[in-house]
Design an enzyme around this catalytic site. Structure first.
Site, short mmCIF file in Angstrom:
data_model
loop_
_atom_site.label_atom_id
_atom_site.label_comp_id
_atom_site.label_asym_id
_atom_site.label_seq_id
_atom_site.Cartn_x
_atom_site.Cartn_y
_atom_site.Cartn_z
N GLU A 54 11.11 16.77 -25.54
CA GLU A 54 10.63 17.37 -24.43
C GLU A 54 11.22 18.60 -23.84
O GLU A 54 10.52 19.22 -23.14
CB GLU A 54 10.61 16.04 -23.24
CG GLU A 54 10.03 14.87 -23.87
CD GLU A 54 8.38 14.82 -23.95
OE1 GLU A 54 7.74 15.65 -23.57
OE2 GLU A 54 7.61 13.48 -23.89
N ARG A 63 -1.60 21.92 -16.44
CA ARG A 63 -0.70 21.16 -16.60
C ARG A 63 -0.88 20.21 -18.03
O ARG A 63 0.04 19.45 -18.45
CB ARG A 63 -0.42 19.75 -15.67
CG ARG A 63 0.56 18.55 -15.65
CD ARG A 63 0.71 17.80 -14.32
NE ARG A 63 1.42 16.70 -14.62
CZ ARG A 63 2.03 16.10 -13.54
NH1 ARG A 63 1.66 16.11 -12.34
NH2 ARG A 63 3.08 15.17 -13.86
N ARG A 117 0.86 -1.41 0.17
CA ARG A 117 -0.05 -0.03 -0.10
C ARG A 117 0.77 1.03 0.17
O ARG A 117 0.44 2.48 0.63
CB ARG A 117 -1.13 -0.15 1.09
CG ARG A 117 -1.92 -1.15 1.10
CD ARG A 117 -3.33 -0.86 1.76
NE ARG A 117 -4.17 -1.84 2.07
CZ ARG A 117 -4.11 -2.90 2.85
NH1 ARG A 117 -3.32 -3.05 3.79
NH2 ARG A 117 -4.98 -4.15 2.93
N HIS A 158 1.09 15.39 -27.64
CA HIS A 158 0.99 14.07 -27.23
C HIS A 158 -0.23 13.18 -27.63
O HIS A 158 -0.23 11.92 -27.87
CB HIS A 158 1.07 14.00 -25.66
CG HIS A 158 2.22 14.15 -25.31
ND1 HIS A 158 3.33 15.17 -25.55
CD2 HIS A 158 3.16 13.31 -24.20
CE1 HIS A 158 4.42 14.99 -24.78
NE2 HIS A 158 4.41 14.03 -24.02
P1 NAD Z 1 13.50 3.92 -21.71
O1 NAD Z 1 13.30 3.87 -20.39
O2 NAD Z 1 12.86 2.93 -22.69
O3 NAD Z 1 15.00 4.14 -22.22
C1 NAD Z 1 15.49 4.24 -23.54
C2 NAD Z 1 16.56 3.19 -23.74
O4 NAD Z 1 17.81 3.82 -23.30
C3 NAD Z 1 16.21 1.80 -23.11
O5 NAD Z 1 16.79 0.79 -24.09
C4 NAD Z 1 17.19 1.82 -21.85
O6 NAD Z 1 17.79 0.61 -21.48
C5 NAD Z 1 18.26 2.43 -22.32
N1 NAD Z 1 19.07 3.60 -21.40
C6 NAD Z 1 18.64 4.26 -20.21
N2 NAD Z 1 19.48 4.90 -19.72
C7 NAD Z 1 20.65 4.58 -20.52
C8 NAD Z 1 21.89 5.18 -20.21
N3 NAD Z 1 22.35 6.17 -19.49
N4 NAD Z 1 22.95 4.73 -21.14
C9 NAD Z 1 22.68 3.73 -22.08
N5 NAD Z 1 21.29 3.06 -22.29
C10 NAD Z 1 20.35 3.78 -21.55
O7 NAD Z 1 12.66 5.16 -22.58
P2 NAD Z 1 12.60 6.77 -22.09
O8 NAD Z 1 12.52 7.52 -23.42
O9 NAD Z 1 13.64 7.35 -21.27
O10 NAD Z 1 11.12 6.85 -21.53
C11 NAD Z 1 9.84 6.65 -22.25
C12 NAD Z 1 8.78 6.21 -21.35
O11 NAD Z 1 8.34 7.29 -20.49
C13 NAD Z 1 7.55 6.24 -22.26
O12 NAD Z 1 6.93 4.76 -21.54
C14 NAD Z 1 6.65 7.15 -21.79
O13 NAD Z 1 5.37 6.99 -21.79
C15 NAD Z 1 7.43 7.66 -20.46
N6 NAD Z 1 7.16 8.99 -20.04
C16 NAD Z 1 6.46 9.42 -18.59
C17 NAD Z 1 6.30 10.46 -18.48
C18 NAD Z 1 5.63 10.90 -17.01
O14 NAD Z 1 5.31 12.05 -16.69
N7 NAD Z 1 5.66 9.90 -16.22
C19 NAD Z 1 6.69 11.64 -19.09
C20 NAD Z 1 7.21 11.40 -20.71
C21 NAD Z 1 7.36 10.09 -20.91
N1 GLY Z 2 4.73 14.38 -18.99
C1 GLY Z 2 3.35 15.07 -18.86
C2 GLY Z 2 3.19 15.39 -17.57
O1 GLY Z 2 4.17 14.82 -16.41
O2 GLY Z 2 2.20 15.83 -16.99
#
Ligand code: NAD
Ligand code: GLY
Length: 369
Positions: A186, A242, A122, A249
């Site tokens: 971004e 926000r 939780r 997107h």
């Molecule tokens: P990811 O986490 O898949 O990382 C991309 C790739 O880089 C992976 O293969 C990973 O293993 C590799 N990697 C990570 N760090 C590394 C490093 N320092 N050196 C070498 N390789 C490395 O992708 P991402 O682009 O970081 O994240 C995408 C995700 O984030 C999506 O699911 C998206 O929906 C989400 N997202 C969430 C928010 C939020 O507000 N929570 C905002 C934007 C995106």
């Molecule tokens: N990535 C969009 C948000 O955090 O609201």
């Protein structure tokens, strides 16, 4: 030099530290949030290969007992299967309510570990050590956590704020350039939303940021985090402002849903194409000038993004399927299409009732071969 940005959310407030070399200080920075002295690192195989040893050394030096759970890289881990796998690993490793989870990876690890932390026992506290540019400038700050389902992206999740974020730009040197470019989408997004001068700075500095040059990269990361922190402070649960962060997107989620989540089209690449479409849509609706829409598209193309949907990985795209996916996006309300549109570069706004026929026509034109 370390910069610290405070995210002010009453009892859920936290610091985001930004600075090259901070990973070596992770143990000392994290220790105050680990009352049991027990921490569980959640990471993926790529991050573990490059950076796990340094994190573990820092935690060991601070006297923190640590376990590592290493997941497969890629969006596939952000799923019910990934949630189950991680939860069961944590339970089998003996996690307790007062222990701490460290999300050590990109947005996939951050979103999954943050959601799991909110659910397990939780709720167990967690900190973010983002290792991709996208995660440093966006996903690690603000508390959005989620997994994907076959129905769409990020549809099952929680707002769950971390206790601390440590963004070390030097971790990005091991990141493939394609991933740094995806994260750049971004960054430039914030200029397009509300800061025309920053967009101009981005036009000059994009190649250096994408190449991973320390100074402009660190400046851009701190700027993006400060911007996002302000938005989250004013509207944590996305009742209004926000949603501006979702510029591009609705299109991006439709493109990703169409392309599948197999890594062919990265999230940031979809966002870049989506932002270009959002400005084209704004121009088609007479809201912004054609010149601004063209300037946005030109910059994104020069930064190495594909904005032509006929060339984008995952093509050919079916415009009717894209419309269906856009309508299913969680921002859509009661059959109305919500888009973030713009009156100019730096003047974005939320339009909850976007004319579907204009969106459909744009998608038909953009996908026509
Ligand atoms: P990811 O986490 O898949 O990382 C991309 C790739 O880089 C992976 O293969 C990973 O293993 C590799 N990697 C990570 N760090 C590394 C490093 N320092 N050196 C070498 N390789 C490395 O992708 P991402 O682009 O970081 O994240 C995408 C995700 O984030 C999506 O699911 C998206 O929906 C989400 N997202 C969430 C928010 C939020 O507000 N929570 C905002 C934007 C995106
Ligand atoms: N990535 C969009 C948000 O955090 O609201």
């Amino acid at each position: 030099m370390t910069q610290t940005i405070r995210v002010n959310l009453d009892a859920r407030s936290y610091d985001v530290h930004v600075g090259a070399g901070l990973l070596a200080r992770a143990g000392e920075l994290i220790a105050p949030f680990a009352p049991t002295g027990r921490v569980f690192i959640v990471t993926d195989q790529n991050v573990a290969r490059h950076h796990r040893a340094a994190l573990v050394a820092s935690l060991d030096a601070a006297g923190l007992t640590n376990w590592t759970i290493t997941l497969a890289p890629g969006e596939g881990s952000k799923s019910f299967e990934g949630l189950e796998l991680l939860s069961r690993h944590l339970l089998q490793a003996g996690i307790n309510r007062k222990d701490l989870i460290i999300a050590f990876g990109g947005g996939v690890i951050g979103d999954l570990a943050g959601l799991t932390a909110g659910l397990i026992k939780r709720g167990v506290d967690f900190v973010q050590i983002p290792t991709t540019l996208l995660a440093q400038v966006d996903s690690s700050v603000g508390g959005k956590t989620a997994i994907d389902t076959p129905e769409g992206k990020n549809l099952v999740g929680l707002i769950n704020q971390p206790k601390l974020v440590i963004a070390d730009p030097s971790l990005l040197t091991t990141l493939p350039e394609r991933e740094r470019r995806a994260g750049y989408a971004e960054i430039v997004k914030l200029g397009l939303i509300s800061d025309a001068a920053f967009f101009q700075w981005c036009e000059q500095n994009a190649p250096a940021i994408i190449a991973g040059e320390a100074e402009p990269l660190t400046h851009a990361i701190a700027k993006a985090i400060a911007f996002k922190a302000g938005v989250v402070e004013r509207d944590e649960t996305e009742q209004g402002e926000r949603a501006l962060l979702n510029l591009g997107h609705t299109f991006a989620h439709a493109l990703e849903g169409h392309a599948g989540y197999d890594g062919a089209l990265l999230h940031g690449e979809a966002v870049a194409a989506g932002m270009s479409l959002a400005f084209q849509l704004s121009a088609a609706l007479g809201l912004c000038s054609e010149a601004d829409a063209k300037r946005v598209r030109t910059h994104l193309t020069q930064a190495g993004f594909i904005t032509d949907l006929r060339q984008l990985p995952g093509a050919p795209y079916d415009p009717d399927r894209l419309m269906q996916l856009a309508a299913a996006d969680k921002k859509a309300q009661a059959g109305k299409l919500t888009f973030i549109l713009a009156r100019a570069i730096g003047r974005a706004f939320i339009e909850p009732d976007t004319p579907a026929d204009v969106v459909r026509e744009l998608l038909h034109i953009e996908t026509r071969s």
